[in-house]
Scaffold this active site. Structure first.
Site, PDB file in Angstrom:
ATOM      1  N   HIS A   1      -1.073   5.143   6.952  1.00  0.00           N
ATOM      2  CA  HIS A   1      -0.328   5.579   5.772  1.00  0.00           C
ATOM      3  C   HIS A   1       0.070   7.040   5.871  1.00  0.00           C
ATOM      4  O   HIS A   1      -0.357   7.748   6.782  1.00  0.00           O
ATOM      5  CB  HIS A   1      -1.175   5.338   4.509  1.00  0.00           C
ATOM      6  CG  HIS A   1      -1.621   3.928   4.374  1.00  0.00           C
ATOM      7  ND1 HIS A   1      -2.841   3.472   4.840  1.00  0.00           N
ATOM      8  CD2 HIS A   1      -0.987   2.850   3.875  1.00  0.00           C
ATOM      9  CE1 HIS A   1      -2.948   2.180   4.622  1.00  0.00           C
ATOM     10  NE2 HIS A   1      -1.836   1.767   4.042  1.00  0.00           N
TER      11      HIS A   1
ATOM     12  N   SER B   1       0.795  -1.223   0.000  1.00  0.00           N
ATOM     13  CA  SER B   1       0.000   0.000   0.000  1.00  0.00           C
ATOM     14  C   SER B   1       0.829   1.274   0.000  1.00  0.00           C
ATOM     15  O   SER B   1       0.291   2.344  -0.266  1.00  0.00           O
ATOM     16  CB  SER B   1      -0.934   0.022   1.214  1.00  0.00           C
ATOM     17  OG  SER B   1      -0.191  -0.007   2.418  1.00  0.00           O
TER      18      SER B   1
ATOM     19  N   ASP C   1      -3.718   8.560   7.772  1.00  0.00           N
ATOM     20  CA  ASP C   1      -4.860   7.866   8.366  1.00  0.00           C
ATOM     21  C   ASP C   1      -4.482   6.999   9.571  1.00  0.00           C
ATOM     22  O   ASP C   1      -5.235   6.114   9.958  1.00  0.00           O
ATOM     23  CB  ASP C   1      -5.563   7.001   7.313  1.00  0.00           C
ATOM     24  CG  ASP C   1      -4.639   5.984   6.666  1.00  0.00           C
ATOM     25  OD1 ASP C   1      -3.488   5.846   7.119  1.00  0.00           O
ATOM     26  OD2 ASP C   1      -5.062   5.318   5.691  1.00  0.00           O
TER      27      ASP C   1
END
Length: 370
Positions: A342, A36, A339
Site C-alpha cells: 500500500h 484496501s 508496506d
C-alpha cells in the site's frame, strides 16, 4: 500463499507536500466503494481476520497517531476528497451506530474486496486465499439497505444525490492479485478482465439507477512498479524491466485493464447522458511521478517500502510491516510505498490532488467557481 497479505490491493504511487483545500469540491456527501486503497475501517470491524496488523501501530502513525483500519500510515485518497469537499471523514458502514449522522456520506470499501463475487474464486479453486467475502455486490447491497435512511421519496432522493459523489473503486485489483499470487499467468489474468470490468460497470449502472448522477471510477495503477510484484516476480533478464525499474509485462497488463474500463465507461455515458461518469487516471498519475521521484519529495525512491522486513524492495513476506522482524522508516513522507503493498499518506495526497485539481479526472470533478 494462504497467509500472504492483510490488505489488498496495493499499487505504487507517490507523495506530495501541501494541504488539499477544504473548499475545492462541491459535494454535500460522498459514498465510496472499493478495497484496501480506500477502506477506512470495514475490514477491521468485520472480524474477517483475527489480529490483523492494520489494527496496530505503525499503521496510522502519521496523521491519526493510532491505527484506524486504514492500510497506510495515515490518510487515504478518499479522506482527502472528503477534506476538499469540507466534509467529515467517511465513517465505515460496519461501524455505523444507532442515531449516528451519516448524511455526509458512508464508506463501504473493504480491504481485500473483489469486483467479482467470492463464488467465482471458489469455483476456480482460489477462494481459500480470499481475505473477505464482502465483494463489490455485497457493498452495493449495504448501500441499498442504507438508502431509506438517507431519503424516502424519489423527489427527495433526486435532490439529495444530485449533490453527492459516488466513488466506485479502485476495485478489481484484488481479482488479479489473488490469481497472480497462486501462480496465474498474465494470459490468464487478461482472460478475466472482461468479467472484472463488467462487474465495475454493473456497479456504476446500479448506482445510477438508484439515483447517482456523478460517479468517479478509478483505473489501475502500474502494478509492475509495486514492491510486492517486484519481489515475487523478479526476473534475471534486464529487458523485463523498464528504465525506471518496473516490470514491463505487469504494467502493460494494468494498461490493458484500464483501456477496457474506459471503453465500458464510454458505453455507460451514452446510455445515461444525464450522469457525469468520471474516469480517474491513476496510471498516468503514477508514471509521471515515477519518472521524477525527487521532484516530489520521494528521496528514498518509489520502489522501496517504508515499512518492511528487508529484501531489495524492503518487502519480505515472512516479516511484513507490523510483524516481528519488520521495521518502519523514520520519515514515511519520503517514501511513496508504505508496506510494499500500500501507499504512504504522502502518496495518497498527490493522487488526491491530481484528481481534484487535474489533470487526472476526466471530465473534472465538480468544483466551486474560483
Amino acid at each position: 500463499m494462504k497467509n500472504f497479505i492483510t490488505c489488498l490491493p496495493f499499487f505504487l504511487v507517490f507523495g506530495f507536500t501541501g494541504a488539499v483545500s477544504a473548499t475545492s469540491l462541491q459535494y454535500d456527501s460522498v459514498f465510496n466503494f472499493g478495497d484496501s486503497l480506500s477502506d477506512t475501517g470495514n475490514f477491521l470491524l468485520s472480524g474477517a481476520l483475527a489480529f490483523p496488523v492494520i489494527g496496530k501501530l505503525p499503521y496510522g502513525e502519521t496523521f491519526f497517531r493510532h491505527p484506524t483500519g486504514r492500510c497506510s500510515d495515515g490518510r487515504l485518497v478518499i479522506d482527502f476528497i472528503a477534506e476538499a469537499a469540507g466534509l467529515p471523514y467517511l465513517p465505515p458502514f460496519l461501524g455505523l451506530g444507532k442515531g449516528q449522522d451519516f448524511k455526509h456520506g458512508v464508506n463501504f470499501a473493504v480491504a481485500g474486496a473483489t469486483a467479482l463475487d467470492s463464488k467465482f474464486f471458489y469455483e476456480h479453486n482460489i477462494g481459500q486465499i480470499l481475505w473477505t467475502n464482502d465483494s463489490l455486490s455485497v457493498q452495493l447491497d449495504w448501500f441499498k439497505k442504507l438508502k431509506p435512511s438517507l431519503c424516502t421519496t424519489k423527489q427527495e432522493c433526486d435532490k439529495y444525490f444530485n449533490k453527492s459523489l459516488f466513488v466506485v473503486g479502485e476495485i478489481g485489483g484484488n481479482d488479479y492479485n489473488y490469481a497472480s499470487f497462486v501462480g496465474g499467468s498474465i494470459k490468464q489474468l487478461r482472460a478475466s478482465v472482461p468479467l472484472v470490468v463488467q462487474a465495475i460497470a454493473g456497479a456504476a449502472t446500479l448506482l445510477i439507477e438508484e439515483g447517482a448522477v456523478e460517479l468517479l471510477v478509478p483505473g489501475n495503477l502500474p502494478i509492475g512498479c509495486s514492491a510486492v510484484y517486484l519481489t515475487l516476480f523478479q526476473s534475471p533478464n534486464k529487458e523485463d524491466y523498464d528504465k525506471h525499474g518496473c516490470l514491463k509485462a505487469y504494467n502493460a497488463f494494468s494498461k490493458y485493464h484500464n483501456k477496457q474500463l474506459k471503453g465500458a465507461l464510454e458505453i455507460l455515458r451514452l446510455k445515461y447522458p444525464h450522469a457525469r461518469i468520471i474516469y480517474a487516471d491513476y496510471y498516468a498519475a503514477a508514471k509521471r511521478i515515477n519518472h521524477s521521484p525527487n521532484r516530489y519529495g520521494f528521496y528514498n525512491g518509489v520502489l522501496t517500502a517504508c515499512c518492511g522486513g528487508g529484501g531489495p524492495y524492503n518487502f519480505n513476506n515472512s516479516a511484513r510491516c507490523g510483524h516481528i522482524g519488520s521495521k518502519a522508516c523514520e520519515n514515511p513522507s519520503t517514501y511513496a510505498n508504505w508496506d510494499g503493498i500500500h501507499l504512504t499518506e504522502a502518496a495518497y495526497k498527490i493522487i488526491a490532488k491530481g484528481l481534484i485539481y487535474g489533470p487526472f479526472s476526466r471530465p473534472p470533478l465538480r468544483k466551486f467557481p474560483l
